[in-house]
Design an enzyme around this catalytic site. Structure first.
Site, PDB file in Angstrom:
ATOM      1  N   ASN A  10      16.054 -13.689  -3.938  1.00 49.33           N
ATOM      2  CA  ASN A  10      17.040 -12.734  -3.445  1.00 49.33           C
ATOM      3  C   ASN A  10      18.085 -13.479  -2.596  1.00 49.33           C
ATOM      4  O   ASN A  10      17.787 -13.965  -1.500  1.00 49.33           O
ATOM      5  CB  ASN A  10      16.302 -11.675  -2.617  1.00 49.33           C
ATOM      6  CG  ASN A  10      17.230 -10.618  -2.069  1.00 49.33           C
ATOM      7  OD1 ASN A  10      18.288 -10.930  -1.516  1.00 49.33           O
ATOM      8  ND2 ASN A  10      16.839  -9.369  -2.214  1.00 49.33           N
ATOM      9  N   ASP A  69       6.927  -9.078   2.073  1.00 45.05           N
ATOM     10  CA  ASP A  69       6.750  -7.861   1.285  1.00 45.05           C
ATOM     11  C   ASP A  69       7.092  -6.681   2.192  1.00 45.05           C
ATOM     12  O   ASP A  69       6.733  -6.686   3.373  1.00 45.05           O
ATOM     13  CB  ASP A  69       5.318  -7.737   0.759  1.00 45.05           C
ATOM     14  CG  ASP A  69       5.227  -6.684  -0.339  1.00 45.05           C
ATOM     15  OD1 ASP A  69       6.095  -6.670  -1.218  1.00 45.05           O
ATOM     16  OD2 ASP A  69       4.295  -5.866  -0.314  1.00 45.05           O
ATOM     17  N   TYR A 157      15.638   3.008  -0.438  1.00 48.62           N
ATOM     18  CA  TYR A 157      15.560   4.334   0.171  1.00 48.62           C
ATOM     19  C   TYR A 157      16.566   4.527   1.310  1.00 48.62           C
ATOM     20  O   TYR A 157      16.491   5.524   2.036  1.00 48.62           O
ATOM     21  CB  TYR A 157      14.138   4.565   0.710  1.00 48.62           C
ATOM     22  CG  TYR A 157      13.070   4.534  -0.363  1.00 48.62           C
ATOM     23  CD1 TYR A 157      12.718   5.684  -1.060  1.00 48.62           C
ATOM     24  CD2 TYR A 157      12.422   3.342  -0.696  1.00 48.62           C
ATOM     25  CE1 TYR A 157      11.743   5.657  -2.047  1.00 48.62           C
ATOM     26  CE2 TYR A 157      11.443   3.306  -1.691  1.00 48.62           C
ATOM     27  CZ  TYR A 157      11.113   4.468  -2.358  1.00 48.62           C
ATOM     28  OH  TYR A 157      10.148   4.436  -3.340  1.00 48.62           O
ATOM     29  N   ASP A 158      17.503   3.606   1.474  1.00 45.61           N
ATOM     30  CA  ASP A 158      18.438   3.667   2.608  1.00 45.61           C
ATOM     31  C   ASP A 158      19.165   5.007   2.762  1.00 45.61           C
ATOM     32  O   ASP A 158      19.347   5.469   3.898  1.00 45.61           O
ATOM     33  CB  ASP A 158      19.468   2.530   2.521  1.00 45.61           C
ATOM     34  CG  ASP A 158      18.886   1.201   2.994  1.00 45.61           C
ATOM     35  OD1 ASP A 158      17.798   1.206   3.595  1.00 45.61           O
ATOM     36  OD2 ASP A 158      19.528   0.164   2.754  1.00 45.61           O
ATOM     37  N   LYS A 178      22.496  -2.243  10.206  1.00 53.06           N
ATOM     38  CA  LYS A 178      21.127  -2.245   9.648  1.00 53.06           C
ATOM     39  C   LYS A 178      20.428  -3.583   9.896  1.00 53.06           C
ATOM     40  O   LYS A 178      19.280  -3.620  10.334  1.00 53.06           O
ATOM     41  CB  LYS A 178      21.178  -1.943   8.140  1.00 53.06           C
ATOM     42  CG  LYS A 178      19.801  -1.893   7.520  1.00 53.06           C
ATOM     43  CD  LYS A 178      19.811  -1.752   6.019  1.00 53.06           C
ATOM     44  CE  LYS A 178      18.407  -1.997   5.472  1.00 53.06           C
ATOM     45  NZ  LYS A 178      18.357  -2.086   4.020  1.00 53.06           N
ATOM     46  N   HIS A 183      13.425  -3.529   9.802  1.00 54.32           N
ATOM     47  CA  HIS A 183      12.077  -4.085   9.702  1.00 54.32           C
ATOM     48  C   HIS A 183      12.123  -5.554   9.304  1.00 54.32           C
ATOM     49  O   HIS A 183      11.446  -6.392   9.868  1.00 54.32           O
ATOM     50  CB  HIS A 183      11.292  -3.266   8.670  1.00 54.32           C
ATOM     51  CG  HIS A 183      12.030  -3.010   7.378  1.00 54.32           C
ATOM     52  ND1 HIS A 183      13.333  -2.577   7.327  1.00 54.32           N
ATOM     53  CD2 HIS A 183      11.664  -3.178   6.082  1.00 54.32           C
ATOM     54  CE1 HIS A 183      13.715  -2.465   6.072  1.00 54.32           C
ATOM     55  NE2 HIS A 183      12.726  -2.831   5.306  1.00 54.32           N
TER      56      HIS A 183
HETATM   57  P1  IMP Z   1      10.772  -5.852  -1.065  1.00 52.33           P
HETATM   58  O1  IMP Z   1       9.337  -6.212  -0.797  1.00 52.33           O
HETATM   59  O2  IMP Z   1      11.691  -6.278   0.041  1.00 52.33           O
HETATM   60  O3  IMP Z   1      11.228  -6.313  -2.417  1.00 52.33           O
HETATM   61  O4  IMP Z   1      10.843  -4.238  -1.080  1.00 52.33           O
HETATM   62  C1  IMP Z   1      10.088  -3.440  -1.976  1.00 52.33           C
HETATM   63  C2  IMP Z   1      10.717  -2.067  -2.110  1.00 52.33           C
HETATM   64  O5  IMP Z   1      10.658  -1.374  -0.847  1.00 52.33           O
HETATM   65  C3  IMP Z   1      12.201  -2.065  -2.496  1.00 52.33           C
HETATM   66  O6  IMP Z   1      12.335  -2.116  -3.885  1.00 52.33           O
HETATM   67  C4  IMP Z   1      12.680  -0.742  -1.896  1.00 52.33           C
HETATM   68  O7  IMP Z   1      12.362   0.330  -2.747  1.00 52.33           O
HETATM   69  C5  IMP Z   1      11.845  -0.621  -0.631  1.00 52.33           C
HETATM   70  N1  IMP Z   1      12.567  -1.221   0.528  1.00 52.33           N
HETATM   71  C6  IMP Z   1      12.232  -2.376   1.168  1.00 52.33           C
HETATM   72  N2  IMP Z   1      13.112  -2.638   2.153  1.00 52.33           N
HETATM   73  C7  IMP Z   1      14.018  -1.639   2.124  1.00 52.33           C
HETATM   74  C8  IMP Z   1      15.199  -1.367   2.893  1.00 52.33           C
HETATM   75  O8  IMP Z   1      15.611  -2.114   3.791  1.00 52.33           O
HETATM   76  N3  IMP Z   1      15.863  -0.237   2.574  1.00 52.33           N
HETATM   77  C9  IMP Z   1      15.471   0.621   1.587  1.00 52.33           C
HETATM   78  N4  IMP Z   1      14.408   0.388   0.824  1.00 52.33           N
HETATM   79  C10 IMP Z   1      13.669  -0.729   1.089  1.00 52.33           C
END
Ligand code: IMP
Length: 197
Positions: A10, A69, A157-158, A178, A183
């Protein structure tokens, strides 16, 4: 300069972490080390998934490494979607074309349609394998789920999530605000503080 792999491709996350860590560490992506596989994430917690990715890189490529994660946890849904955040619509048997984020949000909205408890949080866990030891860094942002999508920024989900102390969604607040309170930012700050010492 020490080399560390961030088990991600990413570009946004890589850029963010490189700028926080400065020139003490060379941060390589999965692509940089020739890792082409989609590393399995089969754990039932963020911690397990993050560790699974970092361990894969250490075992197959030999580099010290960190992985993250993240996901959304909704109190009234017993902590779901959690580790299933990315594929919540699919898990609920909802078929959709293309726009996965919208489909995932629609599932949350319909499950919470008659629910007054809107409390939720986003969580990130970073797992670091460094000089033979494993370390974890957690970040959380508390907030609530609104009843309709608002805003066009961010991802996932923002548009549904209003962080505590604000009256706009993450998607309305924009990346700069943000990234100051998210998180992920909180977990990455802890990782950076550890590595800088
Ligand atoms: P990842 O582990 O960062 O790839 O997040 C996994 C999934 O959690 C993403 O595909 C989103 O659906 C959700 N997610 C994680 N972080 C965010 C955020 O900052 N905003 C909104 N959705 C999030």
């Amino acid at each position: 300069m020490k080399t560390l792999v961030f088990a991600s491709n990413n570009a946004h996350k890589l850029e963010e972490i490189r700028s926080i860590l400065g020139d003490k560490y060379e941060v390589k992506s999965l692509k940089d080390i020739g890792c082409e596989v989609d590393i399995p994430e089969t754990g039932s917690t963020f911690r397990e998934n993050a560790l699974q990715k970092a361990t894969y890189v250490k075992e197959h490529f030999g580099f010290d490494c960190f992985a993250d994660d993240s996901g959304l946890q909704v109190e009234a849904l017993g902590g779901e979607p959690g580790v299933y955040s990315a594929r919540y619509a699919m898990m609920n048997g909802v078929s959709f074309e293309g726009d996965k984020d919208n489909a995932n949000m629609d599932v949350i909205l319909s499950k919470l349609a008659n629910e007054d408890n809107r409390r939720a949080c986003f969580r990130t866990c970073v797992a670091l394998i460094y000089e033979g030891k494993t370390h974890f860094f957690d970040g959380t942002v508390e907030g609530r789920i609104i009843r309709e999508k608002r805003g066009t920024g961010g991802f996932g989900y923002d548009p549904l999530f209003i962080p505590e102390g604000y009256d706009k969604t993450f998607a309305e607040l924009g990346n700069e605000v943000k990234n100051g309170i998210s998180h992920r930012a909180r977990a990455v700050e802890k990782l950076a503080a550890f590595l800088k010492n």
